[in-house]
Design a protein around this motif. Structure first.
Motif, PDB file in Angstrom:
ATOM      1  N   GLU A 365       0.747  -1.176   0.056  1.00 43.63           N
ATOM      2  CA  GLU A 365      -0.052   0.123  -0.203  1.00 43.63           C
ATOM      3  C   GLU A 365       0.884   1.450   0.074  1.00 43.63           C
ATOM      4  O   GLU A 365       0.456   2.385  -0.632  1.00 43.63           O
ATOM      5  CB  GLU A 365      -0.957  -0.014   1.278  1.00 43.63           C
ATOM      6  CG  GLU A 365      -1.856   1.261   1.270  1.00 43.63           C
ATOM      7  CD  GLU A 365      -2.623   1.685  -0.087  1.00 43.63           C
ATOM      8  OE1 GLU A 365      -2.624   2.808  -0.624  1.00 43.63           O
ATOM      9  OE2 GLU A 365      -3.098   0.572  -0.598  1.00 43.63           O
ATOM     10  N   GLU A 366       1.986   1.307   0.725  1.00 46.07           N
ATOM     11  CA  GLU A 366       2.732   2.487   0.622  1.00 46.07           C
ATOM     12  C   GLU A 366       3.451   2.662  -0.584  1.00 46.07           C
ATOM     13  O   GLU A 366       3.626   3.542  -1.084  1.00 46.07           O
ATOM     14  CB  GLU A 366       3.919   2.229   1.929  1.00 46.07           C
ATOM     15  CG  GLU A 366       3.324   2.417   3.417  1.00 46.07           C
ATOM     16  CD  GLU A 366       4.292   2.047   4.272  1.00 46.07           C
ATOM     17  OE1 GLU A 366       5.493   1.681   3.997  1.00 46.07           O
ATOM     18  OE2 GLU A 366       3.930   2.355   5.387  1.00 46.07           O
ATOM     19  N   GLN A 369       0.973   3.993  -2.907  1.00 46.38           N
ATOM     20  CA  GLN A 369       0.541   5.617  -2.428  1.00 46.38           C
ATOM     21  C   GLN A 369       1.578   6.317  -3.040  1.00 46.38           C
ATOM     22  O   GLN A 369       1.672   7.580  -3.748  1.00 46.38           O
ATOM     23  CB  GLN A 369       0.409   5.723  -1.143  1.00 46.38           C
ATOM     24  CG  GLN A 369       0.400   6.991  -0.606  1.00 46.38           C
ATOM     25  CD  GLN A 369      -0.780   7.587  -0.977  1.00 46.38           C
ATOM     26  OE1 GLN A 369      -2.004   7.064  -1.272  1.00 46.38           O
ATOM     27  NE2 GLN A 369      -0.743   9.128  -1.262  1.00 46.38           N
ATOM     28  N   ARG A 372       1.230   6.916  -6.768  1.00 47.84           N
ATOM     29  CA  ARG A 372       0.257   7.996  -7.079  1.00 47.84           C
ATOM     30  C   ARG A 372       0.512   9.292  -6.922  1.00 47.84           C
ATOM     31  O   ARG A 372       0.289  10.064  -7.721  1.00 47.84           O
ATOM     32  CB  ARG A 372      -1.198   7.574  -5.932  1.00 47.84           C
ATOM     33  CG  ARG A 372      -2.078   6.351  -6.420  1.00 47.84           C
ATOM     34  CD  ARG A 372      -3.150   6.251  -5.555  1.00 47.84           C
ATOM     35  NE  ARG A 372      -3.230   6.034  -4.123  1.00 47.84           N
ATOM     36  CZ  ARG A 372      -3.080   4.750  -3.806  1.00 47.84           C
ATOM     37  NH1 ARG A 372      -2.946   3.842  -4.343  1.00 47.84           N
ATOM     38  NH2 ARG A 372      -2.676   4.624  -2.405  1.00 47.84           N
TER      39      ARG A 372
END
Length: 377
Positions: A365-366, A369, A372
């Motif tokens: 997830e990091e 992120q 993004r």
């Protein structure tokens, strides 16, 4: 022993997604090497017989991991390239023989076959992305084809092949199948009997979570004596411990490919690492890895300008997800990720991410992120 996450006490903030290159060791491998080093310092080789028991267990673990008929089919080698060379320069080639490979093989599984050109051996390279990859490979096998040498999983695209289908197709055509299993072994179940392969090989430092400098070579028992040997020494003899014996013959087992003293330090680490995979179980390793790969695929689909260059279907993928990002040169994106402690690789059409079964969801997830943010400029 340890809980799975305790096996990988990685630095806070480190996002390790590079198991298709070199994996971190689990804690039990670190402990095994530390004990071995301390024992060497204190007592030298006094307990060498105990070390040989570890080496025996390593062969047995590798036998189970590959589903080889016997541990006698397992040779401990320096690396995948050495094992491929045993095959390439062990077979009795005739001018005009052909070897079928793909057009995206890692250099280890290309150069070794191209090096046979002085013997009149032709290398036929097959494109894997023009439709049915398995059909394309098998269709390339003609009356002069002696061997198909293929990676179970392609190192750059992550494409996973149907080995059982290839094995059956090769069998019916009278073609030997040689599998570079380095990007599958330890990530997904692998079965030399189901694939009907003649040879298989892999290094220990990727999905097997072991050290560099030690790998495995499977040679089908009926083919061992057909491979001409080019390395000789005390360890590859049938009567390896009888130093005064004047007559000699190569070992009947795959030990015939191990010319000299074993890499005992590497064996300590790799045997410990494989014990973790066995404790977890390869079906569970595959399930956990596929879940993490799916998270990466789903997340990349939500990153503006991200383009996947790896197979999405579960049956065609293993642990590799390769992507590119609009507005970013591959090298610049790689450097930016590295600066933020995302450990990955620049391969093929972009950036290669490769988690393992133990990778924490937070790491994925990091990373997503961060991508993004980079996409947004």
């Amino acid at each position: 022993m340890y809980a799975v996450h305790d096996e990988f006490p990685q630095l806070p903030g480190l996002r390790y997604l590079n198991h298709a290159a070199v994996s971190p060791w689990p804690q039990r491998a670190v402990d095994a090497v530390s004990r071995f080093a301390l024992e060497n310092a204190r007592t030298g080789a006094r307990d060498y017989s105990t070390w040989l028991q570890v080496e025996r267990r390593l062969r047995e673990r590798l036998q189970r991991l590959l589903n080889a008929p016997s541990s006698a089919d397992i040779a401990l080698v320096k690396n995948t390239s050495e094992a491929l060379s045993f095959v390439a320069f062990g077979l009795d080639w005739r001018a005009g023989d052909q070897v079928v490979i793909s057009d995206e093989e890692f250099p280890s599984n290309r150069i070794v076959w191209e090096a046979l050109a002085p013997l009149g051996v032709e290398v036929v390279k097959v494109n894997l992305h023009s439709g049915d990859a398995q059909a394309a490979l098998l269709d390339a096998c003609g009356p002069r084809t002696r061997l198909m040498a293929i990676s179970a999983v392609q190192y750059a695209s992550g494409l996973r092949l149907d080995l059982e289908r290839l094995g059956e197709g090769c069998r019916t055509r009278g073609v030997l199948l040689c599998i570079d299993a380095i990007q599958q072994l330890g990530a997904l179940p692998f079965d030399v009997q189901a694939s009907q392969c003649a040879f298989a090989m892999a290094d220990g430092h990727k999905w097997l979570l072991g050290p560099e400098g030690l790998g495995v070579f499977y040679c089908r028992s009926d083919l061992r004596a057909q491979l001409k040997l080019h390395e000789y020494g005390w360890h590859m003899l049938e009567h390896a411990g009888d130093y005064q014996r004047s007559d000699w013959e190569p070992a009947r087992s795959a030990r015939r490919f191990e010319c000299g003293s074993p890499n005992m330090l590497g064996a300590m680490a790799l045997e410990a690492s494989l014990s973790l995979l066995e404790d977890v179980g390869m079906p569970q390793v595959e399930q956990a890895l596929q879940e993490r790969v799916q998270c990466l695929i789903d997340g990349l689909h939500r990153v503006p300008g991200a383009h996947l260059h790896s197979a999405v279907a579960r049956e065609h993928r293993a642990g590799i997800v390769t992507f590119s990002l609009d507005g970013w040169q591959h090298q610049a994106l790689f450097e930016q990720l590295k600066a933020h402690e995302v450990i990955c690789a620049q391969r093929g059409a972009g950036i290669r991410l490769s988690p393992h079964f133990y990778t924490r969801p937070q790491v994925i997830e990091e990373t997503l992120q961060l991508l993004r943010q980079l996409a947004a400029g």
